[in-house]
Design an enzyme around this catalytic site. Structure first.
Site, PDB file in Angstrom:
ATOM      1  N   ASN A 183      21.812  26.862  62.320  1.00 17.20           N
ATOM      2  CA  ASN A 183      20.951  28.042  62.170  1.00 17.20           C
ATOM      3  C   ASN A 183      20.271  28.453  63.470  1.00 17.20           C
ATOM      4  O   ASN A 183      19.517  29.427  63.493  1.00 17.20           O
ATOM      5  CB  ASN A 183      19.881  27.794  61.093  1.00 17.20           C
ATOM      6  CG  ASN A 183      18.923  26.667  61.444  1.00 17.20           C
ATOM      7  OD1 ASN A 183      19.157  25.898  62.372  1.00 17.20           O
ATOM      8  ND2 ASN A 183      17.852  26.556  60.686  1.00 17.20           N
ATOM      9  N   LYS A 184      20.573  27.752  64.578  1.00 11.83           N
ATOM     10  CA  LYS A 184      19.919  28.055  65.843  1.00 11.83           C
ATOM     11  C   LYS A 184      20.598  29.237  66.554  1.00 11.83           C
ATOM     12  O   LYS A 184      21.627  29.749  66.119  1.00 11.83           O
ATOM     13  CB  LYS A 184      19.948  26.816  66.747  1.00 11.83           C
ATOM     14  CG  LYS A 184      19.179  25.611  66.211  1.00 11.83           C
ATOM     15  CD  LYS A 184      17.707  25.894  66.088  1.00 11.83           C
ATOM     16  CE  LYS A 184      16.854  24.635  66.012  1.00 11.83           C
ATOM     17  NZ  LYS A 184      17.212  23.642  65.039  1.00 11.83           N
ATOM     18  N   GLN A 185      20.004  29.626  67.696  1.00 12.56           N
ATOM     19  CA  GLN A 185      20.552  30.755  68.463  1.00 12.56           C
ATOM     20  C   GLN A 185      22.002  30.497  68.854  1.00 12.56           C
ATOM     21  O   GLN A 185      22.824  31.410  68.843  1.00 12.56           O
ATOM     22  CB  GLN A 185      19.706  30.994  69.720  1.00 12.56           C
ATOM     23  CG  GLN A 185      18.327  31.579  69.451  1.00 12.56           C
ATOM     24  CD  GLN A 185      17.273  30.507  69.203  1.00 12.56           C
ATOM     25  OE1 GLN A 185      17.584  29.347  68.923  1.00 12.56           O
ATOM     26  NE2 GLN A 185      16.018  30.888  69.324  1.00 12.56           N
TER      27      GLN A 185
END
Length: 391
Positions: A183-185
């Site tokens: 779910n990170k960049q």
């Protein structure tokens, strides 16, 4: 997941990622190879640091930094209660004492004045978290750390690509740690990265991540079975690093897409007085890890929880980011074992009782954002109606 569901998050994986992962797979070099080294250089450069140390998770990175700095039993580390639990767990992992301080209600980061007030002769470090990627106060934390001659460890797991006053996140402390969960960049599936300007600290972290092998053994110039210290298997694989290299090439594109989605949410919810939007300082340039709103002050935790469940019932992803760490059951037990009183941190506790993370990823359309917001508004209206009935 049904075809109609709007998930809370979704990684953005394309042809470049597939090509580089296949390239690593076909190379026959699946661990401790050139992709890891390339990924380390890419992330360190973006963070404005000289050294990068790839690890198997952001949690592992924070753990290794604490170990490499010699922080352990008898030491105190000042930190925030409003974060993912890993940022405090690692303090317990090394046997040190987490000292929680309350947060600023706008940035949701630790309140600088409370950090300074919490420093004692036993304080060895400030472990500062950029909540949801918001870097506000990082420069102030660095000043406090320097004033008291203690370490600043920057948990920037949610802040890759973010800057504050023109300075990239990851460069404010003795070391910074990024995370690459899906779910990170950017994502490597699982993975993390330590960044620092301290070459000796980086080398110690490289040894610790690789079963404590010394520099010669890790570099292939000595015995593979020579170990200089107690270490861990916290290595990142070549396949993960290949995915990371591709994602780093696309980082600006991904940040732009995330900004587009954030802008749509802001435009859609700006007039809703029941919802508090994220606050970003004009001095900061966010990369948008998640999009978290809060219900207004008159809403209770129970009402928030029902809103979340209602949205999920209508196939819209939603979550309570973050429950306070110091109120997690095992932390309450830890305080009791230590003969300590669970701290009262009213701002963090109030904020945590009203947060909602809305679906957020690069592929969200305007129609989907509108559907999310409509569903949120209906669930809020349902609570208002129920509240009227209860009174």
């Amino acid at each position: 997941m049904s075809e109609h569901e709007i998930p809370l998050s979704r990684p953005d994986i394309g042809p470049l990622e597939e090509r580089l992962v296949l390239e690593a797979l076909r190379s026959g070099r699946l661990s401790i190879g050139p992709m890891v080294e390339r990924f380390e250089r890419d992330v360190a450069r973006r963070a404005g640091c000289r050294e990068g140390v790839a690890v198997s998770s952001g949690t592992c990175g924070l753990h290794l930094v604490l170990l490499a700095l010699g922080i352990g039993p008898g030491d105190e580390v000042v930190t925030t209660p409003f974060s993912f639990v890993a940022s405090a767990n690692v303090i317990l992992h090394v046997g040190a004492t987490p000292v929680f301080v309350d947060i600023d209600p706008k940035s949701l980061n630790a309140e600088p004045a409370q950090i300074e007030a919490a420093i004692t002769p036993r304080t060895r470090a400030i472990l500062a978290v950029e909540a949801f990627g918001n870097p506000q106060h990082m420069d102030v934390y660095a000043q406090i750390a320097a004033k008291h001659e203690i370490q600043l460890i920057e948990d920037c797991c949610e802040a890759l690509g973010t800057t504050h006053k023109g300075r990239p996140c990851g460069s404010f402390g003795r070391a910074g740690v990024f995370g690459f969960y899906p779910n990170k960049q950017i994502t490597t599936g699982e993975g993390g990265m330590i960044v620092t300007d301290d070459e000796r600290l980086a080398e110690r972290c490289r040894s610790l991540r690789n079963q404590g092998r010394d520099a010669m053994a890790a570099g292939g110039q000595g015995s593979w079975l020579r170990h200089a210290r107690l270490g861990y298997n916290y290595r990142m694989s070549e396949l993960q690093a290949a995915l990371g290299v591709a994602q780093m090439e696309r980082l600006d594109e991904l940040i732009t897409a995330r900004q587009r989605v954030a802008n749509m949410y802001v435009a859609r919810l700006a007039g809703n007085t029941d919802v508090i939007l994220p606050t970003v300082s004009a001095e900061s340039s966010p990369s948008w890890f998640v999009f978290v709103v809060r219900l207004a002050a008159e809403y209770s935790r129970e009402e928030r929880d029902r809103v979340i469940q209602g949205m999920r019932n209508h196939e819209v992803g939603c979550a309570d980011y973050f429950p306070c760490i110091h109120q997690q059951a095992y932390f309450v037990e830890w305080f009791e074992r230590q003969g300590r009183v669970v701290p009262s941190l009213p701002i963090a506790e109030t904020v945590a009782g009203r947060t909602l993370a809305l679906p957020f990823h690069t592929k969200l359309t305007e129609r989907e954002v509108d559907l999310v917001c409509q569903t949120l508004e209906v669930m809020i209206q349902r609570e208002q109606f129920s509240r009227g009935g209860r009174h």
